[in-house]
Design a protein around this motif. Sequence first.
Motif, PDB file in Angstrom:
ATOM      1  N   ALA A   1       0.830  -1.204   0.000  1.00  0.00           N
ATOM      2  CA  ALA A   1       0.000   0.000   0.000  1.00  0.00           C
ATOM      3  C   ALA A   1       0.865   1.255   0.000  1.00  0.00           C
ATOM      4  CB  ALA A   1      -0.940  -0.007   1.203  1.00  0.00           C
ATOM      5  N   LEU A   2       1.940   1.238   0.790  1.00  0.00           N
ATOM      6  CA  LEU A   2       2.861   2.383   0.799  1.00  0.00           C
ATOM      7  C   LEU A   2       3.497   2.581  -0.575  1.00  0.00           C
ATOM      8  CD1 LEU A   2       4.634   2.056   4.247  1.00  0.00           C
ATOM      9  CD2 LEU A   2       3.309   4.007   3.429  1.00  0.00           C
ATOM     10  N   ARG A   3       3.910   1.493  -1.202  1.00  0.00           N
ATOM     11  CA  ARG A   3       4.496   1.600  -2.552  1.00  0.00           C
ATOM     12  C   ARG A   3       3.461   2.123  -3.543  1.00  0.00           C
ATOM     13  NH1 ARG A   3       6.784  -3.221  -0.928  1.00  0.00           N
ATOM     14  NH2 ARG A   3       5.278  -4.411  -2.142  1.00  0.00           N
ATOM     15  N   GLY A   4       2.194   1.786  -3.325  1.00  0.00           N
ATOM     16  CA  GLY A   4       1.133   2.279  -4.186  1.00  0.00           C
ATOM     17  C   GLY A   4       0.928   3.785  -4.089  1.00  0.00           C
ATOM     18  N   LEU A   5       1.309   4.357  -2.955  1.00  0.00           N
ATOM     19  CA  LEU A   5       1.225   5.812  -2.784  1.00  0.00           C
ATOM     20  C   LEU A   5       2.343   6.553  -3.521  1.00  0.00           C
ATOM     21  CD1 LEU A   5       0.471   6.157   1.024  1.00  0.00           C
ATOM     22  CD2 LEU A   5      -1.089   6.637  -0.861  1.00  0.00           C
ATOM     23  N   GLU A   6       3.397   5.856  -3.817  1.00  0.00           N
ATOM     24  CA  GLU A   6       4.613   6.470  -4.363  1.00  0.00           C
ATOM     25  C   GLU A   6       4.355   7.448  -5.517  1.00  0.00           C
ATOM     26  OE1 GLU A   6       8.654   6.935  -3.820  1.00  0.00           O
ATOM     27  OE2 GLU A   6       7.743   5.144  -2.989  1.00  0.00           O
ATOM     28  N   PRO A   7       3.522   7.112  -6.502  1.00  0.00           N
ATOM     29  CA  PRO A   7       3.316   8.053  -7.609  1.00  0.00           C
ATOM     30  C   PRO A   7       2.652   9.367  -7.183  1.00  0.00           C
ATOM     31  CG  PRO A   7       2.507   5.868  -8.188  1.00  0.00           C
ATOM     32  CD  PRO A   7       2.842   5.834  -6.735  1.00  0.00           C
ATOM     33  N   GLU A   8       1.998   9.362  -6.028  1.00  0.00           N
ATOM     34  CA  GLU A   8       1.300  10.563  -5.562  1.00  0.00           C
ATOM     35  C   GLU A   8       2.158  11.437  -4.652  1.00  0.00           C
ATOM     36  OE1 GLU A   8      -1.606  11.172  -6.896  1.00  0.00           O
ATOM     37  OE2 GLU A   8      -1.521   9.229  -7.900  1.00  0.00           O
ATOM     38  N   LEU A   9       3.322  10.963  -4.265  1.00  0.00           N
ATOM     39  CA  LEU A   9       4.172  11.676  -3.312  1.00  0.00           C
ATOM     40  C   LEU A   9       5.189  12.559  -4.017  1.00  0.00           C
ATOM     41  CD1 LEU A   9       4.946   8.738  -0.857  1.00  0.00           C
ATOM     42  CD2 LEU A   9       3.210  10.517  -0.612  1.00  0.00           C
ATOM     43  N   SER A  10       5.472  13.688  -3.414  1.00  0.00           N
ATOM     44  CA  SER A  10       6.571  14.526  -3.887  1.00  0.00           C
ATOM     45  C   SER A  10       7.221  15.184  -2.680  1.00  0.00           C
ATOM     46  CB  SER A  10       6.078  15.584  -4.880  1.00  0.00           C
ATOM     47  OG  SER A  10       5.141  16.438  -4.276  1.00  0.00           O
ATOM     48  N   MET A  11       8.502  15.415  -2.789  1.00  0.00           N
ATOM     49  CA  MET A  11       9.270  16.020  -1.702  1.00  0.00           C
ATOM     50  C   MET A  11       9.278  17.535  -1.894  1.00  0.00           C
ATOM     51  SD  MET A  11      11.217  15.274   0.999  1.00  0.00           S
ATOM     52  CE  MET A  11      11.734  13.598   0.768  1.00  0.00           C
ATOM     53  N   VAL A  12       8.970  18.252  -0.835  1.00  0.00           N
ATOM     54  CA  VAL A  12       9.029  19.712  -0.841  1.00  0.00           C
ATOM     55  C   VAL A  12      10.078  20.109   0.176  1.00  0.00           C
ATOM     56  CG1 VAL A  12       7.764  21.840  -0.382  1.00  0.00           C
ATOM     57  CG2 VAL A  12       6.581  19.902  -1.438  1.00  0.00           C
ATOM     58  N   ARG A  13      11.060  20.852  -0.275  1.00  0.00           N
ATOM     59  CA  ARG A  13      12.108  21.340   0.632  1.00  0.00           C
ATOM     60  C   ARG A  13      11.995  22.846   0.730  1.00  0.00           C
ATOM     61  NH1 ARG A  13      16.275  17.261   1.141  1.00  0.00           N
ATOM     62  NH2 ARG A  13      15.790  15.583  -0.288  1.00  0.00           N
ATOM     63  N   LEU A  14      12.035  23.338   1.952  1.00  0.00           N
ATOM     64  CA  LEU A  14      11.927  24.778   2.174  1.00  0.00           C
ATOM     65  C   LEU A  14      13.159  25.290   2.888  1.00  0.00           C
ATOM     66  CD1 LEU A  14       8.265  24.966   3.514  1.00  0.00           C
ATOM     67  CD2 LEU A  14       9.035  25.450   1.205  1.00  0.00           C
ATOM     68  N   ASP A  15      13.581  26.466   2.509  1.00  0.00           N
ATOM     69  CA  ASP A  15      14.633  27.154   3.242  1.00  0.00           C
ATOM     70  C   ASP A  15      13.994  27.928   4.388  1.00  0.00           C
ATOM     71  OD1 ASP A  15      16.761  26.315   1.620  1.00  0.00           O
ATOM     72  OD2 ASP A  15      16.405  27.941   0.192  1.00  0.00           O
ATOM     73  N   SER A  16      14.772  28.282   5.357  1.00  0.00           N
ATOM     74  CA  SER A  16      14.280  29.041   6.494  1.00  0.00           C
ATOM     75  C   SER A  16      13.567  30.303   6.005  1.00  0.00           C
ATOM     76  CB  SER A  16      15.451  29.425   7.400  1.00  0.00           C
ATOM     77  OG  SER A  16      14.992  30.173   8.496  1.00  0.00           O
ATOM     78  N   GLY A  17      12.371  30.529   6.531  1.00  0.00           N
ATOM     79  CA  GLY A  17      11.617  31.723   6.176  1.00  0.00           C
ATOM     80  C   GLY A  17      10.717  31.579   4.964  1.00  0.00           C
ATOM     81  N   GLU A  18      10.824  30.476   4.222  1.00  0.00           N
ATOM     82  CA  GLU A  18       9.975  30.273   3.052  1.00  0.00           C
ATOM     83  C   GLU A  18       8.551  29.935   3.466  1.00  0.00           C
ATOM     84  OE1 GLU A  18      11.215  28.479  -0.886  1.00  0.00           O
ATOM     85  OE2 GLU A  18      12.679  27.582   0.499  1.00  0.00           O
ATOM     86  N   THR A  19       7.601  30.273   2.618  1.00  0.00           N
ATOM     87  CA  THR A  19       6.191  30.003   2.862  1.00  0.00           C
ATOM     88  C   THR A  19       5.778  28.742   2.124  1.00  0.00           C
ATOM     89  OG1 THR A  19       5.723  32.359   3.101  1.00  0.00           O
ATOM     90  CG2 THR A  19       3.854  30.922   2.585  1.00  0.00           C
ATOM     91  N   LEU A  20       5.133  27.827   2.833  1.00  0.00           N
ATOM     92  CA  LEU A  20       4.637  26.596   2.234  1.00  0.00           C
ATOM     93  C   LEU A  20       3.276  26.828   1.591  1.00  0.00           C
ATOM     94  CD1 LEU A  20       4.900  23.570   1.714  1.00  0.00           C
ATOM     95  CD2 LEU A  20       3.975  23.173   4.007  1.00  0.00           C
ATOM     96  N   PHE A  21       2.373  27.479   2.315  1.00  0.00           N
ATOM     97  CA  PHE A  21       1.066  27.849   1.772  1.00  0.00           C
ATOM     98  C   PHE A  21       0.537  29.014   2.583  1.00  0.00           C
ATOM     99  CE2 PHE A  21       0.318  24.435   4.806  1.00  0.00           C
ATOM    100  CZ  PHE A  21      -0.669  24.966   5.621  1.00  0.00           C
ATOM    101  N   THR A  22      -0.490  29.679   2.063  1.00  0.00           N
ATOM    102  CA  THR A  22      -1.071  30.822   2.751  1.00  0.00           C
ATOM    103  C   THR A  22      -2.529  30.550   3.080  1.00  0.00           C
ATOM    104  OG1 THR A  22      -1.653  31.851   0.641  1.00  0.00           O
ATOM    105  CG2 THR A  22       0.462  32.485   1.614  1.00  0.00           C
ATOM    106  N   ALA A  23      -3.033  31.231   4.082  1.00  0.00           N
ATOM    107  CA  ALA A  23      -4.435  31.088   4.484  1.00  0.00           C
ATOM    108  C   ALA A  23      -5.328  31.421   3.299  1.00  0.00           C
ATOM    109  CB  ALA A  23      -4.750  32.013   5.658  1.00  0.00           C
ATOM    110  N   GLY A  24      -6.339  30.588   3.100  1.00  0.00           N
ATOM    111  CA  GLY A  24      -7.277  30.814   2.009  1.00  0.00           C
ATOM    112  C   GLY A  24      -6.873  30.195   0.692  1.00  0.00           C
ATOM    113  N   ALA A  25      -5.664  29.660   0.612  1.00  0.00           N
ATOM    114  CA  ALA A  25      -5.199  29.024  -0.627  1.00  0.00           C
ATOM    115  C   ALA A  25      -5.985  27.738  -0.859  1.00  0.00           C
ATOM    116  CB  ALA A  25      -3.709  28.718  -0.551  1.00  0.00           C
ATOM    117  N   HIS A  26      -6.208  27.401  -2.121  1.00  0.00           N
ATOM    118  CA  HIS A  26      -6.901  26.158  -2.482  1.00  0.00           C
ATOM    119  C   HIS A  26      -6.125  24.967  -1.919  1.00  0.00           C
ATOM    120  CE1 HIS A  26      -9.146  23.271  -4.837  1.00  0.00           C
ATOM    121  NE2 HIS A  26      -8.018  22.757  -5.260  1.00  0.00           N
ATOM    122  N   ALA A  27      -6.805  24.105  -1.182  1.00  0.00           N
ATOM    123  CA  ALA A  27      -6.158  22.936  -0.581  1.00  0.00           C
ATOM    124  C   ALA A  27      -6.124  21.795  -1.588  1.00  0.00           C
ATOM    125  CB  ALA A  27      -6.902  22.510   0.674  1.00  0.00           C
TER     126      ALA A  27
END
Length: 69
Positions: free
Chosen positions: A25-51
């Motif tokens: 099941a975990l391997r089945g998730l693999e195509p849907e996963l992506s790695m997001v790397r952020l530097d200090s101070g970067e914004t991942l998402f903002t309030a009100g953004a489409h989820a």
Amino acid sequence: MQQDSMAAILAQATPSLFRSLTDAALRGLEPELSMVRLDSGETLFTAGAHADAVYVVVSGRLRAVLQDD
């Protein structure tokens, strides 16, 4: 050194969240996963953004900040 799969990294970092999933099941998730790397101070998402994603912190930490406009 062979790089771990994204599903394996996720399962190792958050075992209680994915404990009930089989390896297949975990391997089945693999195509849907992506790695997001952020530097200090970067914004991942903002309030009100489409989820359109779920984020799991594998390493480090995030701070939630609500800014007045």
